[in-house]
Design an enzyme around this catalytic site. Structure first.
Site, PDB file in Angstrom:
ATOM      1  N   ASP A 124       1.531  -4.912 -20.623  1.00  0.00           N
ATOM      2  CA  ASP A 124       2.384  -6.006 -20.135  1.00  0.00           C
ATOM      3  C   ASP A 124       2.077  -6.336 -18.674  1.00  0.00           C
ATOM      4  O   ASP A 124       1.811  -7.474 -18.310  1.00  0.00           O
ATOM      5  CB  ASP A 124       3.862  -5.595 -20.181  1.00  0.00           C
ATOM      6  CG  ASP A 124       4.436  -5.498 -21.589  1.00  0.00           C
ATOM      7  OD1 ASP A 124       3.815  -6.008 -22.532  1.00  0.00           O
ATOM      8  OD2 ASP A 124       5.520  -4.894 -21.716  1.00  0.00           O
TER       9      ASP A 124
ATOM     10  N   HIS B  41       0.766   5.821  -0.962  1.00  0.00           N
ATOM     11  CA  HIS B  41       0.072   7.021  -1.443  1.00  0.00           C
ATOM     12  C   HIS B  41       0.959   7.681  -2.491  1.00  0.00           C
ATOM     13  O   HIS B  41       1.122   8.911  -2.499  1.00  0.00           O
ATOM     14  CB  HIS B  41      -0.182   8.005  -0.302  1.00  0.00           C
ATOM     15  CG  HIS B  41      -0.957   7.426   0.841  1.00  0.00           C
ATOM     16  ND1 HIS B  41      -0.890   7.947   2.110  1.00  0.00           N
ATOM     17  CD2 HIS B  41      -1.831   6.401   0.905  1.00  0.00           C
ATOM     18  CE1 HIS B  41      -1.680   7.241   2.917  1.00  0.00           C
ATOM     19  NE2 HIS B  41      -2.254   6.294   2.206  1.00  0.00           N
TER      20      HIS B  41
ATOM     21  N   HIS C  60      -7.863   7.869  -1.807  1.00  0.00           N
ATOM     22  CA  HIS C  60      -6.938   7.320  -0.826  1.00  0.00           C
ATOM     23  C   HIS C  60      -5.565   7.013  -1.426  1.00  0.00           C
ATOM     24  O   HIS C  60      -4.626   7.782  -1.210  1.00  0.00           O
ATOM     25  CB  HIS C  60      -7.578   6.068  -0.198  1.00  0.00           C
ATOM     26  CG  HIS C  60      -6.753   5.449   0.877  1.00  0.00           C
ATOM     27  ND1 HIS C  60      -7.182   4.406   1.645  1.00  0.00           N
ATOM     28  CD2 HIS C  60      -5.492   5.720   1.301  1.00  0.00           C
ATOM     29  CE1 HIS C  60      -6.233   4.069   2.505  1.00  0.00           C
ATOM     30  NE2 HIS C  60      -5.202   4.849   2.307  1.00  0.00           N
TER      31      HIS C  60
ATOM     32  N   TYR D 259       8.242 -13.360 -21.490  1.00  0.00           N
ATOM     33  CA  TYR D 259       9.277 -12.361 -21.209  1.00  0.00           C
ATOM     34  C   TYR D 259      10.170 -12.759 -20.038  1.00  0.00           C
ATOM     35  O   TYR D 259       9.730 -13.425 -19.107  1.00  0.00           O
ATOM     36  CB  TYR D 259       8.587 -11.029 -20.898  1.00  0.00           C
ATOM     37  CG  TYR D 259       9.507  -9.922 -20.471  1.00  0.00           C
ATOM     38  CD1 TYR D 259      10.196  -9.178 -21.415  1.00  0.00           C
ATOM     39  CD2 TYR D 259       9.689  -9.637 -19.129  1.00  0.00           C
ATOM     40  CE1 TYR D 259      11.050  -8.164 -21.021  1.00  0.00           C
ATOM     41  CE2 TYR D 259      10.538  -8.608 -18.742  1.00  0.00           C
ATOM     42  CZ  TYR D 259      11.216  -7.888 -19.696  1.00  0.00           C
ATOM     43  OH  TYR D 259      12.050  -6.877 -19.296  1.00  0.00           O
TER      44      TYR D 259
ATOM     45  N   HIS E  69       0.849  -1.192   0.000  1.00  0.00           N
ATOM     46  CA  HIS E  69       0.000   0.000   0.000  1.00  0.00           C
ATOM     47  C   HIS E  69       0.883   1.240   0.000  1.00  0.00           C
ATOM     48  O   HIS E  69       1.834   1.326   0.771  1.00  0.00           O
ATOM     49  CB  HIS E  69      -0.896   0.002   1.244  1.00  0.00           C
ATOM     50  CG  HIS E  69      -1.667   1.275   1.401  1.00  0.00           C
ATOM     51  ND1 HIS E  69      -2.387   1.822   0.367  1.00  0.00           N
ATOM     52  CD2 HIS E  69      -1.806   2.122   2.451  1.00  0.00           C
ATOM     53  CE1 HIS E  69      -2.957   2.945   0.782  1.00  0.00           C
ATOM     54  NE2 HIS E  69      -2.614   3.151   2.049  1.00  0.00           N
TER      55      HIS E  69
HETATM   56 ZN   LIG Z   1      -3.301   4.767   3.133  1.00  0.00          ZN
END
Ligand SMILES: [Zn+2]
Length: 219
Positions: free
Chosen positions: A122, A99, A162, A216, A97
């Site tokens: 791809d 930002h 977010h 690939y 995760h």
């Molecule tokens: Zn966050």
């Protein structure tokens, strides 16, 4: 078993440095987790600790409900979302995760990143989709991630207002998807400043995705 946990602590710890290296995070935001192979556990970073201090010993081991099994610190505030993804998507071995700024700018507008680059076909096999607005503190974020990713080939999702969540067969693959997501978000943003990017035919997206996923690289 002990050595598997220790090596996952080390791997997840080292991958956090990649988030910094690729400018995907500010301050202590962002997190990487990795499922411990052959177990119902995963390793994730502690909450609110400087990136320089994210050593293997500081990592937290959780079960798939997000409860802490090992570690002195509180786990990342996004632990419930990671746990939800591991519970519902057994093929996923890593979750990230961030930002990261360009991708999160698309998330702020609630706009999917269109698949207008071959490198994007791809890696993502199509647009990078947008998931619902969801507040932290329940399974809503995890539910939004899983529901959106199930309808897509993309290993990345923009959660509305977010930021980015990515998945992979392991933690390293999820980090790669986070790096590539920011890269295409930036390039397509730049392209849009002077005009409308040209679409790629779906049949070509399919061929690019198939070749990259199956042919690939080093075998
Ligand atoms: Zn966050």
């Amino acid at each position: 078993m002990r050595s598997t946990v220790d090596s996952m602590r080390r791997e997840v710890s080292e991958l956090h440095a990649e988030l910094v290296r690729y400018n995907l995070v500010a301050w202590t935001a962002g997190n990487v987790s990795g499922r411990i192979p052959g177990s119902d556990r995963f390793v994730i970073k502690p909450s609110g600790v400087d990136y320089d201090d994210l050593k293997p010993d500081a990592m937290i081991v959780c079960d798939l409900d997000g409860s802490v099994l090992e570690g002195d610190l509180s786990p990342s505030s996004d632990t419930a979302a990671h746990a939800y993804v591991y519970r519902k998507m057994p093929e996923v071995g890593g979750v990230v995760h961030t930002h990261s700024p360009y991708a999160t700018a698309w998330a702020a507008r609630g706009e999917p990143i269109p698949c207008v680059l071959t490198a994007m076909a791809d890696e993502f096999g199509g647009d990078i989709p947008v998931g619902p607005f969801a507040l932290i503190g329940s399974d809503d974020i995890g539910r939004g991630i899983v529901a959106t990713l199930r309808g897509s080939r993309s290993p990345a999702i923009l959660m509305r207002n977010h930021g980015v969540f990515t998945v992979g067969r392991d933690a390293r693959a999820a980090v790669k998807a986070a790096v590539m997501c920011e890269d295409v978000a930036r390039t397509i943003h730049l392209a849009r400043q002077l005009g409308e990017p040209l679409p790629i035919a779906q049949s070509d997206i399919d061929r690019l995705y198939d070749r990259y996923q199956n042919v690939y690289g080093q075998r």
